[in-house]
Design a protein around this motif. Structure first.
Motif, short mmCIF file in Angstrom:
data_model
loop_
_atom_site.label_atom_id
_atom_site.label_comp_id
_atom_site.label_asym_id
_atom_site.label_seq_id
_atom_site.Cartn_x
_atom_site.Cartn_y
_atom_site.Cartn_z
N LEU A 82 31.34 -18.80 -23.00
CA LEU A 82 31.26 -17.39 -22.64
C LEU A 82 32.51 -16.66 -23.10
N ALA A 83 32.33 -15.41 -23.51
CA ALA A 83 33.47 -14.55 -23.83
C ALA A 83 34.24 -14.25 -22.54
N SER A 84 35.51 -13.94 -22.68
CA SER A 84 36.38 -13.74 -21.52
C SER A 84 35.89 -12.61 -20.61
N GLU A 85 35.33 -11.54 -21.21
CA GLU A 85 34.88 -10.42 -20.39
C GLU A 85 33.69 -10.81 -19.51
N LEU A 86 32.85 -11.73 -19.99
CA LEU A 86 31.73 -12.20 -19.18
C LEU A 86 32.21 -13.14 -18.08
N LEU A 87 33.23 -13.90 -18.36
CA LEU A 87 33.76 -14.83 -17.36
C LEU A 87 34.37 -14.11 -16.17
N GLU A 88 34.73 -12.84 -16.34
CA GLU A 88 35.33 -12.08 -15.24
C GLU A 88 34.27 -11.42 -14.36
N GLN A 89 33.02 -11.41 -14.81
CA GLN A 89 31.96 -10.81 -14.01
C GLN A 89 31.45 -11.78 -12.96
N THR A 90 30.73 -11.25 -11.96
CA THR A 90 30.00 -12.11 -11.03
C THR A 90 28.89 -12.80 -11.79
N ILE A 91 28.75 -14.09 -11.57
CA ILE A 91 27.75 -14.89 -12.28
C ILE A 91 26.96 -15.72 -11.27
N HIS A 92 25.63 -15.68 -11.39
CA HIS A 92 24.76 -16.57 -10.64
C HIS A 92 24.14 -17.56 -11.63
N ALA A 93 24.20 -18.83 -11.29
CA ALA A 93 23.76 -19.88 -12.22
C ALA A 93 22.52 -20.59 -11.68
N TYR A 94 21.61 -20.89 -12.61
CA TYR A 94 20.36 -21.59 -12.27
C TYR A 94 20.13 -22.71 -13.26
N ILE A 95 19.47 -23.77 -12.79
CA ILE A 95 19.12 -24.87 -13.67
C ILE A 95 17.72 -25.37 -13.35
N ALA A 96 16.98 -25.74 -14.38
CA ALA A 96 15.68 -26.41 -14.25
C ALA A 96 15.63 -27.44 -15.38
N PHE A 97 14.58 -28.24 -15.39
CA PHE A 97 14.39 -29.19 -16.48
C PHE A 97 12.99 -29.03 -17.06
N VAL A 98 12.89 -29.26 -18.36
CA VAL A 98 11.61 -29.20 -19.07
C VAL A 98 11.39 -30.53 -19.76
N GLY A 99 10.12 -30.98 -19.78
CA GLY A 99 9.79 -32.24 -20.43
C GLY A 99 10.09 -32.21 -21.91
N ASP A 100 10.38 -33.37 -22.46
CA ASP A 100 10.68 -33.45 -23.88
C ASP A 100 9.50 -32.98 -24.72
N ASP A 101 8.28 -33.08 -24.17
CA ASP A 101 7.08 -32.62 -24.87
C ASP A 101 6.77 -31.16 -24.58
N ARG A 102 7.60 -30.50 -23.76
CA ARG A 102 7.44 -29.09 -23.38
C ARG A 102 6.15 -28.85 -22.60
N LEU A 103 5.61 -29.89 -21.96
CA LEU A 103 4.35 -29.77 -21.24
C LEU A 103 4.52 -29.86 -19.73
N SER A 104 5.74 -29.85 -19.26
CA SER A 104 6.00 -29.90 -17.82
C SER A 104 7.40 -29.38 -17.55
N VAL A 105 7.58 -28.84 -16.35
CA VAL A 105 8.88 -28.30 -15.94
C VAL A 105 9.15 -28.69 -14.49
N SER A 106 10.39 -28.49 -14.06
CA SER A 106 10.75 -28.67 -12.66
C SER A 106 10.90 -27.30 -12.00
N ASP A 107 10.96 -27.30 -10.68
CA ASP A 107 11.41 -26.09 -9.99
C ASP A 107 12.85 -25.81 -10.39
N SER A 108 13.19 -24.54 -10.48
CA SER A 108 14.57 -24.18 -10.74
C SER A 108 15.39 -24.32 -9.46
N VAL A 109 16.70 -24.44 -9.63
CA VAL A 109 17.63 -24.53 -8.52
C VAL A 109 18.75 -23.53 -8.76
N TRP A 110 19.07 -22.73 -7.73
CA TRP A 110 20.26 -21.88 -7.80
C TRP A 110 21.47 -22.79 -7.60
N VAL A 111 22.34 -22.84 -8.60
CA VAL A 111 23.47 -23.76 -8.57
C VAL A 111 24.63 -23.18 -7.77
#
Length: 210
Positions: free
Chosen positions: A176-205
């Motif tokens: 990230l650029a420095s100006e973005l690093l100074e902002q409030t940031i909310h982070a999320y993560i999910a996973f997708v299958g290697d075949d792109r045919l399935s996903v997980s629920d996302s999680v707020w990190v």
């Protein structure tokens, strides 16, 4: 709202009738007129829709993949599904002060295992994501790709990666650029299958600079 039967070739608005396509189906409805001022519940509903749509607008490609399998085999679409969930579960406050509860937002819904013990770390040049995996996790799930998203509420913008590190790597990094690093940031993560045919629920990190 009254649906008018027997009209199949109408498109657009004619008089008090409007026709449009919804999920591949032609819908014709009658427009009603009212001079009554909107009630408080209706105003609250308008604000809820506006808040959720403003949140989802910069992340449409993420929810298009994230909710693809939740609507599979139905006449619903990914955007409507995401709006419905987040309007119901991810808002806080009362009208006229309704706002997002970012910790409860859901950006992906599926059957893959969600991220285990995810965390974020602010580094001088970006955001590091880390997570864990169970010792007995199937090899196929270890090959899942991370879907990472950073949301910036002050500017209502977001950046994301739909095919990040493999789950087995336990780490990914978002420069990230420095100006973005100074902002409030909310982070999320999910996973997708290697075949792109399935996903997980996302999680707020978590959030940074809040």
């Amino acid at each position: 709202m009254n649906t008018i039967a027997g009209i199949s070739n109408l498109r657009g608005k004619v008089g008090n009738l409007v026709s449009y396509t919804l999920n591949g189906k032609n819908v014709v409805r009658e427009l009603g007129e009212t001079t009554k001022p909107p009630t408080k519940p209706k105003l609250a509903n308008y604000q809820k829709m506006a808040v959720v749509n403003a949140f989802l607008k910069p992340i449409l490609p993420f929810i298009k993949l994230g909710f693809a399998f939740a609507v599979q085999g139905t006449d619903r679409n990914q955007h409507n599904e995401a709006v419905s969930y987040n309007k119901r579960f991810a808002l806080q406050g009362e009208y006229p002060n309704i706002a997002m509860d970012y910790s409860k937002a859901l950006l992906s819904k599926g059957d893959l295992p969600p991220a285990l013990s995810p965390a974020i770390n602010k580094l001088p040049n970006g955001i590091e994501f880390t997570w864990q995996v169970p010792a007995d996790m199937d090899y196929a799930d270890l090959c899942n790709r991370a879907m990472l998203l950073l949301y910036f509420p002050e500017s209502k913008t977001a950046i994301f990666d739909l095919s990040g590190a493999r789950r087995s790597e336990l780490r990914d990094f978002f420069p990230l650029a420095s100006e973005l690093l100074e902002q409030t940031i909310h982070a999320y993560i999910a996973f997708v299958g290697d075949d792109r045919l399935s996903v997980s629920d996302s999680v707020w990190v978590g959030s940074i600079n809040q």
